[in-house]
Design a protein around this motif. Structure first.
Motif, PDB file in Angstrom:
ATOM      1  N   GLU A  74     -35.591  -0.692 -16.638  1.00  0.00           N
ATOM      2  CA  GLU A  74     -36.790  -1.089 -17.353  1.00  0.00           C
ATOM      3  C   GLU A  74     -37.995  -0.432 -16.688  1.00  0.00           C
ATOM      4  O   GLU A  74     -37.884   0.086 -15.577  1.00  0.00           O
ATOM      5  CB  GLU A  74     -36.922  -2.612 -17.355  1.00  0.00           C
ATOM      6  N   PRO A  75     -39.145  -0.419 -17.344  1.00  0.00           N
ATOM      7  CA  PRO A  75     -40.336   0.194 -16.736  1.00  0.00           C
ATOM      8  C   PRO A  75     -40.637  -0.407 -15.372  1.00  0.00           C
ATOM      9  O   PRO A  75     -40.619  -1.625 -15.199  1.00  0.00           O
ATOM     10  CB  PRO A  75     -41.452  -0.119 -17.736  1.00  0.00           C
ATOM     11  N   LEU A  76     -40.914   0.453 -14.429  1.00  0.00           N
ATOM     12  CA  LEU A  76     -41.122   0.034 -13.053  1.00  0.00           C
ATOM     13  C   LEU A  76     -42.358  -0.860 -12.942  1.00  0.00           C
ATOM     14  O   LEU A  76     -43.440  -0.494 -13.388  1.00  0.00           O
ATOM     15  CB  LEU A  76     -41.281   1.254 -12.147  1.00  0.00           C
ATOM     16  N   GLY A  77     -42.179  -2.023 -12.394  1.00  0.00           N
ATOM     17  CA  GLY A  77     -43.253  -2.969 -12.211  1.00  0.00           C
ATOM     18  C   GLY A  77     -43.255  -4.112 -13.204  1.00  0.00           C
ATOM     19  O   GLY A  77     -43.946  -5.102 -12.998  1.00  0.00           O
ATOM     20  N   LEU A  78     -42.490  -3.982 -14.291  1.00  0.00           N
ATOM     21  CA  LEU A  78     -42.476  -5.030 -15.312  1.00  0.00           C
ATOM     22  C   LEU A  78     -41.912  -6.329 -14.762  1.00  0.00           C
ATOM     23  O   LEU A  78     -42.558  -7.379 -14.823  1.00  0.00           O
ATOM     24  CB  LEU A  78     -41.679  -4.570 -16.529  1.00  0.00           C
ATOM     25  N   ASN A  79     -40.710  -6.279 -14.224  1.00  0.00           N
ATOM     26  CA  ASN A  79     -40.099  -7.492 -13.679  1.00  0.00           C
ATOM     27  C   ASN A  79     -40.819  -7.963 -12.415  1.00  0.00           C
ATOM     28  O   ASN A  79     -40.842  -9.163 -12.136  1.00  0.00           O
ATOM     29  CB  ASN A  79     -38.617  -7.273 -13.398  1.00  0.00           C
ATOM     30  N   GLY A  80     -41.399  -7.042 -11.675  1.00  0.00           N
ATOM     31  CA  GLY A  80     -42.193  -7.447 -10.519  1.00  0.00           C
ATOM     32  C   GLY A  80     -43.366  -8.297 -10.941  1.00  0.00           C
ATOM     33  O   GLY A  80     -43.651  -9.339 -10.341  1.00  0.00           O
ATOM     34  N   PHE A  81     -44.051  -7.863 -11.998  1.00  0.00           N
ATOM     35  CA  PHE A  81     -45.174  -8.643 -12.517  1.00  0.00           C
ATOM     36  C   PHE A  81     -44.701  -9.997 -13.042  1.00  0.00           C
ATOM     37  O   PHE A  81     -45.317 -11.026 -12.770  1.00  0.00           O
ATOM     38  CB  PHE A  81     -45.885  -7.862 -13.626  1.00  0.00           C
ATOM     39  N   LEU A  82     -43.598 -10.003 -13.799  1.00  0.00           N
ATOM     40  CA  LEU A  82     -43.115 -11.246 -14.402  1.00  0.00           C
ATOM     41  C   LEU A  82     -42.639 -12.240 -13.345  1.00  0.00           C
ATOM     42  O   LEU A  82     -42.945 -13.432 -13.422  1.00  0.00           O
ATOM     43  CB  LEU A  82     -42.007 -10.944 -15.405  1.00  0.00           C
ATOM     44  N   LEU A  83     -41.890 -11.757 -12.361  1.00  0.00           N
ATOM     45  CA  LEU A  83     -41.418 -12.653 -11.301  1.00  0.00           C
ATOM     46  C   LEU A  83     -42.567 -13.130 -10.420  1.00  0.00           C
ATOM     47  O   LEU A  83     -42.566 -14.281  -9.958  1.00  0.00           O
ATOM     48  CB  LEU A  83     -40.345 -11.974 -10.459  1.00  0.00           C
ATOM     49  N   ALA A  84     -43.555 -12.275 -10.195  1.00  0.00           N
ATOM     50  CA  ALA A  84     -44.732 -12.708  -9.432  1.00  0.00           C
ATOM     51  C   ALA A  84     -45.513 -13.755 -10.212  1.00  0.00           C
ATOM     52  O   ALA A  84     -46.048 -14.703  -9.629  1.00  0.00           O
ATOM     53  CB  ALA A  84     -45.615 -11.507  -9.092  1.00  0.00           C
ATOM     54  N   ALA A  85     -45.574 -13.611 -11.524  1.00  0.00           N
ATOM     55  CA  ALA A  85     -46.267 -14.615 -12.344  1.00  0.00           C
ATOM     56  C   ALA A  85     -45.529 -15.946 -12.296  1.00  0.00           C
ATOM     57  O   ALA A  85     -46.159 -17.007 -12.154  1.00  0.00           O
ATOM     58  CB  ALA A  85     -46.383 -14.119 -13.783  1.00  0.00           C
ATOM     59  N   ILE A  86     -44.207 -15.915 -12.408  1.00  0.00           N
ATOM     60  CA  ILE A  86     -43.409 -17.145 -12.300  1.00  0.00           C
ATOM     61  C   ILE A  86     -43.602 -17.771 -10.922  1.00  0.00           C
ATOM     62  O   ILE A  86     -43.774 -18.987 -10.798  1.00  0.00           O
ATOM     63  CB  ILE A  86     -41.922 -16.859 -12.573  1.00  0.00           C
ATOM     64  N   THR A  87     -43.604 -16.946  -9.888  1.00  0.00           N
ATOM     65  CA  THR A  87     -43.784 -17.443  -8.529  1.00  0.00           C
ATOM     66  C   THR A  87     -45.153 -18.085  -8.361  1.00  0.00           C
ATOM     67  O   THR A  87     -45.271 -19.171  -7.788  1.00  0.00           O
ATOM     68  CB  THR A  87     -43.608 -16.298  -7.518  1.00  0.00           C
ATOM     69  N   TYR A  88     -46.187 -17.428  -8.880  1.00  0.00           N
ATOM     70  CA  TYR A  88     -47.533 -17.985  -8.727  1.00  0.00           C
ATOM     71  C   TYR A  88     -47.678 -19.312  -9.468  1.00  0.00           C
ATOM     72  O   TYR A  88     -48.224 -20.278  -8.919  1.00  0.00           O
ATOM     73  CB  TYR A  88     -48.585 -16.992  -9.232  1.00  0.00           C
ATOM     74  N   ILE A  89     -47.199 -19.361 -10.697  1.00  0.00           N
ATOM     75  CA  ILE A  89     -47.326 -20.598 -11.480  1.00  0.00           C
ATOM     76  C   ILE A  89     -46.529 -21.732 -10.831  1.00  0.00           C
ATOM     77  O   ILE A  89     -47.008 -22.860 -10.717  1.00  0.00           O
ATOM     78  CB  ILE A  89     -46.882 -20.351 -12.933  1.00  0.00           C
TER      79      ILE A  89
END
Length: 164
Positions: A74-89
């Motif tokens: 997948e595009p590099l950084g997509l899952n990083g952003f999504l998992l970081a968002a889940i982690t932050y919330i």
């Protein structure tokens, strides 16, 4: 006394979730079942951040997302952003989430995974012109239904090995 405080257990569960995330269905099974694949990594990250918020942070989730991007092509950084968002919330509301019943936590899991799948589908539509589909509800629904079992399994694992 556990000298590593169970960090290896967290790493092992995250690696197992990544393996389950890329595991292919047998060719004899219908291809439409792929739409119902749970968001394993998101579920495991959600559990560990909720249970031990000081052990899994934003940088760890971001780096884990890069590995998931490489595994899923997948595009590099997509899952990083999504998992970081889940982690932050989760990190922001972990005290409240711990107080919720398991059914309320299922609702939170559904909303988080659905939001991630909508972002993923939207970016795929922009990048590959693939079009939006109703398939975004499959992973959210199966993740929601799987959450009580995964929660109990990881909670017992954490208690038996004394992950702190």
């Amino acid at each position: 006394m556990n000298p590593t405080n169970g960090g290896w257990v967290i790493l092992l569960t995250l690696l197992l979730a990544m393996v389950l995330g890329v595991l292919h269905l047998p060719e004899t099974w219908p291809a439409s079942l792929g739409w119902w694949r749970p968001a394993w990594v998101a579920l495991v990250v959600f559990y560990w951040v909720m249970a031990l918020p000081d052990r899994l942070g934003l940088v760890t989730a971001w780096l884990l997302g890069f590995f998931v991007d490489a595994l899923n092509a997948e595009p590099l950084g997509l899952n990083g952003f999504l998992l970081a968002a889940i982690t932050y919330i989760t990190w922001r509301f972990y005290e409240r989430l711990r107080m919720y019943s398991i059914f309320q936590q299922c609702g939170v899991v559904f909303v988080l995974v659905l939001a991630c799948e909508l972002v993923r589908n939207f970016l795929a539509d922009l990048t590959y012109d693939s079009g939006m589909s109703w398939g975004v509800f499959g992973p959210a629904l199966t993740s929601m239904l799987l959450w009580p079992f995964l929660f109990l399994l990881l909670d017992r694992l954490r208690a038996s090995i004394r992950v702190e």
